[in-house]
Design a protein around this motif. Structure first.
Motif, short mmCIF file in Angstrom:
data_model
loop_
_atom_site.label_atom_id
_atom_site.label_comp_id
_atom_site.label_asym_id
_atom_site.label_seq_id
_atom_site.Cartn_x
_atom_site.Cartn_y
_atom_site.Cartn_z
N LYS A 158 34.41 47.85 23.85
CA LYS A 158 35.48 48.77 24.18
C LYS A 158 35.96 48.64 25.61
CE LYS A 158 34.13 53.10 25.05
NZ LYS A 158 33.49 54.43 25.01
N TRP A 159 35.33 47.74 26.40
CA TRP A 159 35.66 47.73 27.83
C TRP A 159 36.41 46.50 28.32
CZ3 TRP A 159 35.64 52.18 29.87
CH2 TRP A 159 34.68 53.14 29.51
N LYS A 160 36.14 45.32 27.75
CA LYS A 160 36.65 44.09 28.37
C LYS A 160 38.15 44.07 28.53
CE LYS A 160 32.75 41.17 27.06
NZ LYS A 160 32.16 42.04 26.00
N LEU A 161 38.88 44.44 27.50
CA LEU A 161 40.34 44.38 27.61
C LEU A 161 40.87 45.43 28.59
CD1 LEU A 161 41.59 43.62 24.00
CD2 LEU A 161 41.55 42.14 26.00
N LEU A 162 40.14 46.53 28.72
CA LEU A 162 40.57 47.55 29.68
C LEU A 162 40.35 47.06 31.10
CD1 LEU A 162 39.22 50.78 27.93
CD2 LEU A 162 41.42 49.63 27.67
N ILE A 163 39.25 46.36 31.31
CA ILE A 163 39.00 45.77 32.63
C ILE A 163 40.09 44.75 32.95
CG2 ILE A 163 37.42 44.30 33.93
CD1 ILE A 163 35.12 45.60 32.26
N ILE A 164 40.39 43.90 31.97
CA ILE A 164 41.42 42.89 32.18
C ILE A 164 42.77 43.54 32.45
CG2 ILE A 164 42.73 41.03 31.05
CD1 ILE A 164 40.20 40.18 29.68
N ALA A 165 43.06 44.62 31.74
CA ALA A 165 44.33 45.32 31.96
C ALA A 165 44.43 45.78 33.41
CB ALA A 165 44.46 46.50 31.00
N SER A 166 43.34 46.30 33.94
CA SER A 166 43.35 46.73 35.34
C SER A 166 43.55 45.54 36.27
CB SER A 166 42.06 47.46 35.69
OG SER A 166 41.99 48.70 35.01
N LEU A 167 42.81 44.47 36.01
CA LEU A 167 42.87 43.30 36.89
C LEU A 167 44.21 42.58 36.79
CD1 LEU A 167 39.29 41.76 36.55
CD2 LEU A 167 40.16 43.41 38.22
N THR A 168 44.99 42.90 35.77
CA THR A 168 46.32 42.32 35.64
C THR A 168 47.21 42.74 36.79
OG1 THR A 168 46.20 42.21 33.24
CG2 THR A 168 48.40 42.25 34.19
N ARG A 169 46.99 43.98 37.27
CA ARG A 169 47.82 44.51 38.34
C ARG A 169 47.38 43.98 39.70
NH1 ARG A 169 48.60 49.01 41.43
NH2 ARG A 169 46.58 49.89 40.93
N LYS A 170 46.08 44.01 39.93
CA LYS A 170 45.56 43.54 41.22
C LYS A 170 44.04 43.37 41.12
CE LYS A 170 44.64 48.04 43.41
NZ LYS A 170 43.23 47.83 43.74
N PRO A 171 43.44 42.61 42.04
CA PRO A 171 41.98 42.50 42.05
C PRO A 171 41.35 43.86 42.38
CG PRO A 171 42.97 40.74 43.33
CD PRO A 171 44.06 41.72 43.05
N TYR A 172 40.14 44.05 41.91
CA TYR A 172 39.43 45.31 42.14
C TYR A 172 38.03 45.04 42.65
CZ TYR A 172 42.64 48.64 39.92
OH TYR A 172 43.69 49.46 39.63
N ARG A 173 37.49 45.99 43.39
CA ARG A 173 36.08 45.94 43.76
C ARG A 173 35.27 46.70 42.72
NH1 ARG A 173 35.34 48.82 47.96
NH2 ARG A 173 37.46 49.59 48.22
#
Lengths: 111, 111
Positions: free
Chosen positions: B24-39
DNA sequence: GTAAGTAGTTACCTATTGTATACCGGTTAC
DNA sequence: GTAACCGGTATACAATAGGTAACTACTTAC
């Protein structure tokens, strides 16, 4: 560069989709039903899924109106599962995943 | 009407894709990283995911070359996760799932 | 010293998923 | 009669996914 609002909307929508097609079986069942309707035992044989799991997944998907269940009063009784018009709207998702899977396998093969 | 060979190929490719983006998490993480890198901590806050799960998912995705992990020797040390070019190839899948999720939510709302 | 921030790890628990096997109630074929 | 097909259920069990909470190790600021 996408806005933070767009990104949040995207996350929410993707989360919704994941909740409907989660697990390792649902999309494979839908892929089979894309070609033609199947009976219960046919699906277990085609996919190598146990009747217990198949029963659960089919019930889930019927609740979400992705598939229909039709009982034919033949002898013996047969039950046919088919993709609904709504289930067919997942076509774009399926195609995108198929295309990515094909490319991914090629990449893996190359090393 | 698709041939049975096409259908089998489709199932295999979709199965490959599911194995990479499962859960349930991988695509949500990728969606966030689509906008910008994250810590790391930023992601836990943004997604409401526990550090344990995030750590596991990030390692998975780094192994599959979907994301990169960069350590900056600032004080304190910060670690930045970013989408790789390969990770960006999931864009079509993400967009298809976003579009379907939006329509699905509307359908649910209508009743 | 303490508190707070960094990036995670560890231990423990539950719920879901999955496998294997047997079974039920019915019909058909022999 | 028996065996074999249908569409599932029931049971027992193992494996995985996911969540909570505490904790490590380091640095900075007070």
């Amino acid at each position: 560069m996408e806005s933070i609002q767009e990104c949040n909307k995207m996350r929410l929508a993707i989360q919704d989709t994941i909740e409907v097609i989660n697990g390792k079986w649902k999309l494979l069942i839908i892929a089979s039903l894309t070609r033609k309707p199947y009976r219960f035992k046919e699906l277990t044989r085609e996919l190598g899924i146990s009747p217990r799991m198949l029963s659960k997944e089919l019930q889930d998907m019927e609740m979400n109106k992705l598939i229909s269940r039709t009982v034919y009063e033949s002898k013996p009784v047969t039950v046919e599962y088919a993709l609904t018009d709504y289930g067919k709207t997942l076509n774009d998702v399926m195609n995108a995943m198929r295309d990515w899977g094909v490319k991914h396998r090629k990449k893996i093969m190359r090393g």
